[in-house]
Design an enzyme around this catalytic site. Sequence first.
Site, PDB file in Angstrom:
ATOM      1  CD  GLU A 188      41.243  53.583 -17.093  1.00  0.00           C
ATOM      2  OE1 GLU A 188      39.962  53.837 -15.917  1.00  0.00           O
ATOM      3  OE2 GLU A 188      41.668  52.842 -17.709  1.00  0.00           O
ATOM      4  CG  HIS A 257      38.519  57.882 -27.426  1.00  0.00           C
ATOM      5  ND1 HIS A 257      37.818  57.860 -26.665  1.00  0.00           N
ATOM      6  CD2 HIS A 257      39.659  56.928 -26.756  1.00  0.00           C
ATOM      7  CE1 HIS A 257      37.499  56.210 -26.557  1.00  0.00           C
ATOM      8  NE2 HIS A 257      38.492  56.056 -25.882  1.00  0.00           N
TER       9      HIS A 257
END
Lengths: 454, 329
Positions: A188, A257
């Site tokens: 990322e 998450h």
Amino acid sequence: MAIQILMPALSPTMEEGTLAKWLVKEGDTVQSGDIMAEIETDKATMEFEAVDEGVIGKILIAEGTEGVAVNTAIAVLLEDGEGASAAADAAPAPVEQALVEDVPAASTPAQAVAPVDTPMEDIPEGTTFTKTTVREALRDAMAEEMRANEKVFLMGEEVGQYQGAYKVSQGLLDEFGDKRVIDTPITEHGFTGLAVGAAFGGLNPIVEFMTFNFAMQAMDHIINSAAKTLYMSGGQMGCPIVFRGTNGAASRVGAQHSQCYAAWYAQIPGLKVVMPYSAADAKGLLKSAIRDPNPVIFLENEMVYGTSFDVPDLENFTVPIGKAKIWRQGEDVTLVSFGIGMKYALEAADRLATEGISAEVIDLRSLRPIDYDTLINSVKKTNRCVTIEEGFPVTSIGNHLSATIMERAFDYLDAPVINCTGKDVPMPYAANLEKLALVTTDEVMAAVKTVTYR
Amino acid sequence: MAAKKQARKTNTSGEELLEHYKNMLMIRRFEEKAGQLYGMGVIGGFCHLYIGQEAVVVGLEAAAKEGDSRLTSYRDHAHMLACGMDPKGVMAELTGREGGYSRGKGGSMHMFSSEKKFYGGHGIVAAQVPIGAGLAFAEKYNGTDNVSFTYFGDGAANQGQVYEAFNMASLWKLPVVFVIENNQYAMGTSLQRASSSPELHTRGEAFMIESEAVDGMDVLAVKEAGVRAVAHCRAGKGPYILGVKTYRYRGHSMSDPAKYRTREEVQKMKDERDPIDHVRDMLEQGKHATTDQLKAIDKEIKKVVSKAADFAQTSPEPSIDELYTDILR
């Protein structure tokens, strides 16, 4: 003893699926690990393996059946020496099965979330609409903008060959090829920086984060490289880029998450931040975001990907960034929310109506810039306000709205503004605790009762 | 005084040597002036000088062509001068004035030029590395044969995002020249104290990136390596790493007390390996320029720098309206 084979849950959010194909037939012997069927979830087609060994006694759900709820019996497995009668015994009674078939229709998020009628604004009279899921609307927006502008490309983890971790980019690789639909390594920080460089170099990247939780690794490039360069370059160099992906809590995926980043990004000058709820807004706002010459944070929510809404059949449908939408008019209280929070706001408004409380419901849609005027005008009319979001309570969007209302409409308030938010805890895994950690419609109801002194 | 390294024998034309000489001297005089203005309080914040490293950017710019892009860290003044940006605009940005490249809103570490394809000026160590790969990605996407010169230091070379960028640049064959400007100190930490291997040019081996070690105090060596690197990239063979060993004479920034190395170490580099002296020796030995000619060049450069300094102090501060401009387009 005969064993019922149940429809499996193949993703954290799956509630039902399509039994696409049986790969075994009645009478076949299966070993543990054999692939018995292909099951299509909202995200992908998955193979379903046998856990136990035995003989397929009876297939209860025919292939091609859609909307099979998780835990519905789909077949009966006979152990060694058992006869067909055992299969009949093990199969659920017809009445039960009918009940099972009824359940998913009533319990899918699509049904619970979608309002009866989706308000549309600035849509010409006579426009027709197509029921579209948020997932498809996002895909359509990207495809339309990629057709219109060669410089637009999509990059991210699993966006190409895998067809999207959440199937949002389904079909794009086939149409646009691997020059424009780019599978990245799991990196990322690196690919976000790379995409920012590509935007500096004149391209219009769409960066998909599998979830915005992973964008934490890329935060420096989003904030320091993408958002600030226009200012630092004295207006010479902008960064036309869209960062999009799932945000907020999904279902039972735990603390790392499940987090809403709306308030984080909304704080940064140089970014635009949007968080749509309906499919029409998802499509219209994503098209606007891709055309925007600035970096846009586009926050999606996995829980509404499969929800269908009316999307106008218009060639060039866009929704302006920075404009709120009034979903329903009301007199007694203003409910203001965005993204999945709208689900609670709208449910509460429905229930409040039955109790004689008329709620005005505003979907901010954009969190930077925020359409303060629409909110303030509403509060001046209703004199009461409850904010709703799934994010953490401290320095929430609701806190900011409360302060703004205090500054701009203090004399109009008949009660303090209440912020309904997620709880001040990392997201727990346990189902009961997770439910408690999120905002609920009951909490919104209670807040409305408080501000209306009922 | 220590023995000076002999000037190399070269077939390089006098014209080219003079060009290198002028470009390097321009950087040195500019940086000396910037240091002076910082000391006077005219330049604020952080100010990172390039003195000692001039051969690196000048050698590589000599290998660049029209349309190539470049970007670097916060030690960026030299890169801007070397790619042809106006010294006045650079100096006025250092002083935070309207005439600066970012109209005073960027400062020493954050300057850009769309025209010269100079993409910053990055204040976060190594952030420019994936961005540089992204610029190369855009060149490839657009089908040009331009390359991206992505400069970073020995300190940045230990950042994870560098390797993320190496991986993608190699995987996607991006035309990027990664220039590791190893000045041997990451702020106050020497290379030996921070890097498990001092051979920084080998850092791309795991990603199958071709590389070479370069003497960064020799402008001709840098240029030659740059030419090889650029040819590799333009031919579509993917990225190339240059591990360029150089030395900064001044502190990490103006506020660096420099206790981490001895005065003798710095003096030795200045005496033995100064990149500008080296070219001057080649010019003199090859009889390409007389002492008087070189003096005239020096004088001319001082004049340009002095004018830049005057401009930077007389250009007004940005209008207060500028506070709220350039946030969004």
